[in-house]
Motif scaffolding. Sequence first.
Motif, mmCIF file in Angstrom:
data_model
loop_
_atom_site.group_PDB
_atom_site.id
_atom_site.type_symbol
_atom_site.label_atom_id
_atom_site.label_comp_id
_atom_site.label_asym_id
_atom_site.label_seq_id
_atom_site.Cartn_x
_atom_site.Cartn_y
_atom_site.Cartn_z
ATOM 1 N N THR A 183 0.796 -1.228 0.000
ATOM 2 C CA THR A 183 0.000 0.000 0.000
ATOM 3 C C THR A 183 0.834 1.287 0.000
ATOM 4 O OG1 THR A 183 -1.990 -0.987 0.883
ATOM 5 C CG2 THR A 183 -1.623 1.339 1.429
ATOM 6 N N TYR A 199 -0.955 -1.517 9.455
ATOM 7 C CA TYR A 199 -0.892 -0.503 8.388
ATOM 8 C C TYR A 199 -2.149 -0.667 7.536
ATOM 9 C CZ TYR A 199 0.830 -3.698 4.652
ATOM 10 O OH TYR A 199 0.959 -4.687 3.723
ATOM 11 N N ASP A 219 -4.397 -13.969 2.236
ATOM 12 C CA ASP A 219 -3.003 -13.518 2.232
ATOM 13 C C ASP A 219 -2.155 -14.373 3.176
ATOM 14 O OD1 ASP A 219 -3.530 -10.516 0.961
ATOM 15 O OD2 ASP A 219 -5.141 -11.193 2.280
HETATM 16 C C1 DHB Z 1 -0.879 -5.609 0.798
HETATM 17 C C2 DHB Z 1 0.259 -6.388 0.710
HETATM 18 C C3 DHB Z 1 0.154 -7.764 0.667
HETATM 19 O O1 DHB Z 1 1.245 -8.539 0.571
HETATM 20 C C4 DHB Z 1 -1.097 -8.372 0.712
HETATM 21 O O2 DHB Z 1 -1.164 -9.706 0.688
HETATM 22 C C5 DHB Z 1 -2.237 -7.595 0.800
HETATM 23 C C6 DHB Z 1 -2.130 -6.210 0.843
HETATM 24 C C7 DHB Z 1 -0.760 -4.131 0.862
HETATM 25 O O3 DHB Z 1 0.274 -3.624 1.339
HETATM 26 O O4 DHB Z 1 -1.693 -3.445 0.425
#
Ligand code: DHB
Length: 369
Positions: A82, A149, A231
């Motif tokens: 993100t 986060y 995830d």
């Molecule tokens: C994000 C990162 C990931 O590895 C995941 O599985 C889901 C979201 C992220 O940082 O948005």
Amino acid sequence: VFAQEVVKVGLILPMTGPFASTGRQVSAGAKAFIAAKGDTAGGKKIELIIRDDGGVADQTRRIAQELVVNEGTKVLAGFGLTPLAMAVAPVATQAKIPTVVMAAGTAAITKASPFITRTSGTLPQYSVPVGTWASQNGIKKVVTLVSDYGPGVDAEKWFTKEFKAKGGEIAEAVRIPLQNPDFAPFLQRVRDAKPDAVFVFLPSGVGSLFMKQFADRGLADAGIKLIATGDVTDDDILNSMGKPAIGTITGHFYATSHDSPENKAYVEAFEKANNKMRPNFMSVGGYDGMALIYNALEKTKGDASGPAFMEAVKGLSWTSPRGPVSIDPETRDIIQNIYIREVKEVNGQLHNVEFQTFSALKDPEKAEA
Ligand code: DHB
């Protein structure tokens, strides 16, 4: 080939560092699409440029600027976390560059620029169905445990909202630092709260260490069920988790074992091209990101300029290895099925086995507004 006949697509990903598995999977998915469909779209030759940001947001932004200003890149894509996607939003807006988020999952990302669209999904989208499932399957009291986060905060908020609306109780909401997590003290807090289940979000790649500590701390033995977004039981590392992972219930948009002709072809080609590496949901975000770019360029007859491309993106639909998908014309986010899955041993391998489908879900965060 004349320069104007080439559309350069800049894929910016963490190819090194703690989130390198995301970069490896997304880039392999994007390449699998080109291998399957050829390297032209809308009459243009597609040139993929892959750059490593090491998972550092300042690097993501610097590389994006460099690709646009010095290399004439027309489309930006990738974004493994993100904060990396958020760092590029001002570049996308200022230069009017179509930007395809293939991995990151915080709902707010597509609101950060009108030039951002997405082929991964949102944590609210994956978390609400898990809340529904839990409330309908005898789970009354839950502790939430998420990375501290954007996506973790989204997962916590939307699982909680759904689970409470259906009569569930949240005993405690625990957040874990994203960097170098040691789960042990947090798992102890979960254990002490004596919930029926713990609901977890962790980014892709972190699940193995979590699963080991979950087993070592005796949470399963204490009767605490593990439920999560997919995830955590990422197909890339699921087999390495071993027996402790069996029985975990998750919600997500893709499992390697998804039963469709499109997915059979995808998995076979992907494993052949990548030394038997199993494709996970990140790879499908990369594959579908290229599908989106090709479909949009077909519609604009090769015009990759920001306003034309973004108009073409709205309402696109296609059949992905994950199932049917479309791009929400209101939000530029992906509308997709979310499957509830259980980790099972199938022919000596661990798999996320889908058993329930929540069809054609929009991002709930934006549906609410
Ligand atoms: C994000 C990162 C990931 O590895 C995941 O599985 C889901 C979201 C992220 O940082 O948005």
